[in-house]
Motif scaffolding. Structure first.
Motif, mmCIF file in Angstrom:
data_model
loop_
_atom_site.group_PDB
_atom_site.id
_atom_site.type_symbol
_atom_site.label_atom_id
_atom_site.label_comp_id
_atom_site.label_asym_id
_atom_site.label_seq_id
_atom_site.Cartn_x
_atom_site.Cartn_y
_atom_site.Cartn_z
ATOM 1 N N CYS A 150 0.833 -1.216 0.000
ATOM 2 C CA CYS A 150 0.000 0.000 0.000
ATOM 3 C C CYS A 150 0.863 1.259 0.000
ATOM 4 O O CYS A 150 0.557 2.226 -0.704
ATOM 5 N N LEU A 174 -1.690 -1.313 -4.997
ATOM 6 C CA LEU A 174 -2.875 -1.811 -4.309
ATOM 7 C C LEU A 174 -3.333 -3.169 -4.845
ATOM 8 O O LEU A 174 -3.896 -3.979 -4.098
ATOM 9 N N TYR A 233 -6.730 3.388 -0.142
ATOM 10 C CA TYR A 233 -7.672 3.757 -1.211
ATOM 11 C C TYR A 233 -8.096 5.224 -1.089
ATOM 12 O O TYR A 233 -8.227 5.926 -2.093
ATOM 13 N N VAL A 290 -6.514 6.786 -4.223
ATOM 14 C CA VAL A 290 -7.555 6.675 -5.259
ATOM 15 C C VAL A 290 -8.615 7.746 -4.999
ATOM 16 O O VAL A 290 -8.500 8.864 -5.481
ATOM 17 N N SER A 308 -13.819 4.722 -3.129
ATOM 18 C CA SER A 308 -13.117 3.429 -3.134
ATOM 19 C C SER A 308 -12.799 2.976 -1.715
ATOM 20 O O SER A 308 -12.892 1.787 -1.388
#
Length: 451
Positions: A18, A23, A52, A56, A60
């Protein structure tokens, strides 16, 4: 025991991938672990939520909660702190408040960091009163604000114009002994007070900083220097720099850049160059800000080739020229009369992938008009996809100087129809010019839109 160790090992691997923003590999580790009989725990899912949200988007990260529900694992305060942090990072401040309220409905007790993020969101929403209410609710929640809480409050009050509240909170926390300020706190206070124009209070805080045992750093002094130069207290700014240097305080490229920029703006280019020379002698590497100032100085002097060499040097040192760098060089080309080269450079800038080259286009339009190439300026003006009030005002002013009042009125009307504001002085010049040409109908159109 083996299972716990295996889960711990899995979590370490997931966290490592991570951090590397890999991911998919982190997810594959979890899948493989489940196949081998090792189930993820709340730590595993919290790591995914954080990753996330950070790399992202918030949605997510929030979807991971469904997976936790399926695995019969309950989210905890760490889970929601990651979601709150993600919402704040992506400027989803209203969503941040929703998530905080959701914690309450799920019976999850917020901690200090939950409240810190919430306070920051309220300030960013321009709601300092709500942020202050949250701060004062700490005691009722059996929580003690940490240094980050206080720094967030000070910074938030300054940015929302509540300077008095920031200073009052600082003094009351000192009197009550509930907060011991750090260097970061003093820097926030000095910066906020300077920007608010509370110079006497800023100097008092600086004095307290020196007496507290902390050593002012480059940020402390550079903040005061910048304000001095902005307030046209040039000599005072130089004295601050000399004090920093003579007393052995830490100073960096930003401090030198601030001083050299001030010299350059005053037209004292020789002294600005000497600052950069001193910077090199001290072994301090130039950053992009320093390079941008140097590019601007070379362009002012018409030393285009030297400015161009600097652009190459920036790339060689692993830095990336920004829009300011390119726009400054473009302006230098225009100042030196190299219009064709400037037009080619503008086309090159369009290929660099910036969100908008509006400032560069505005510069090009203005310079073309000033060298008598208003027709070329109009062609560029018409093909611009994005325009602001500066674009229109510059075009109108320059057309009026060439007594092209009818064309100027059309540009002005287009600006007004887009809902942009233009100075009344600009309107009066256009109307007066149209009257001088006997174009009374066109003049009335301009006057009507201004009323």
């Amino acid at each position: 025991m083996v299972c716990k160790l295996s889960t711990k090992l899995m979590n370490i691997c997931v966290a490592s991938f991570c951090k590397l923003q890999q991911l998919e590999k982190a997810e594959s580790i979890i899948i493989d672990a489940i196949r081998l009989g090792t189930l993820p725990d709340v730590v595993t899912y919290n790591t995914l939520v954080s990753a996330y949200c950070h790399f992202v988007d918030l949605d997510s990260g929030y979807l991971i909660l469904n997976r936790m529900k399926e695995a019969k694992i309950h989210p905890n305060v760490i889970t929601y702190n990651s979601l709150l942090s993600g919402a704040s990072k992506h400027s989803l401040h209203s969503k941040c408040i929703e998530l905080f309220n959701e914690m309450g409905t799920m019976g999850i007790q917020p901690d200090v960091w939950s409240y810190n993020i919430l306070i920051q969101c309220y300030f960013r929403l321009g709601k300092p009163e709500e942020a202050n209410m949250i701060f004062h609710s700490f005691k009722s929640q059996n929580l003690s604000p940490c240094s980050t809480t206080f720094n967030t409050m000070f910074n938030g009050f300054f940015k929302t114009g509540y300077t008095h509240h920031a200073l009052s909170l600082f003094r009351s926390s000192q009197r009550n002994g509930i907060f011991t300020p750090e260097l970061l706190t003093y820097n926030i206070l000095i910066n906020g007070l300077c920007k608010s124009g509370w110079i006497r209070a800023a100097r008092m805080i600086l004095k307290e900083l020196k007496e507290s045992g902390f050593k002012p750093n480059a940020i402390t002094y550079t903040t005061i220097m910048k304000h001095c130069f902005k307030s046209r207290k040039f000599q005072e700014g130089i004295e601050v720099f000399n004090e920093m240097k003579n007393n052995g305080y830490t100073y960096d490229a930003f401090s030198y850049s601030t001083l050299s920029s001030a010299f350059a703006k005053k037209g004292r280019l020789e002294e600005a160059y000497r600052i950069f020379k001193l910077m090199t002698e001290k072994g301090i590497e130039k950053d992009l800000v320093s390079y941008n100032i140097l590019v601007n100085m070379y362009c002012i002097e018409g030393k285009i080739d030297k400015a161009n060499d600097l652009l190459s040097e920036i790339q060689e040192f692993g830095l990336q020229c920004d829009q300011y760098t390119h726009t400054t060089f473009l302006d230098g080309l225009c100042r030196s009369g190299e219009i064709d080269r400037a037009l080619d450079y503008l086309k090159y800038m369009d290929t660099l992938g910036f969100d908008s080259n509006l400032v560069a286009y505005n510069c090009m339009v203005d310079r073309l008009c000033k060298v008598g190439c208003s027709n070329d300026a109009l062609r560029i003006f018409e093909r611009m996809e994005v325009k602001d009030c500066i674009t229109y005002t510059s075009m109108v002013h320059n057309l009026c100087k060439e007594r092209k009042f009818l064309t100027a009125s059309k540009v002005l009307l287009a600006c007004l129809n887009r809902g942009m504001k233009v100075l009344r002085g600009t309107q009066r010049v256009v109307v007066k010019g149209l009257h001088s040409l006997g174009l009374y109908s066109e003049a009335r159109k301009v006057q009507y839109l201004f009323h």
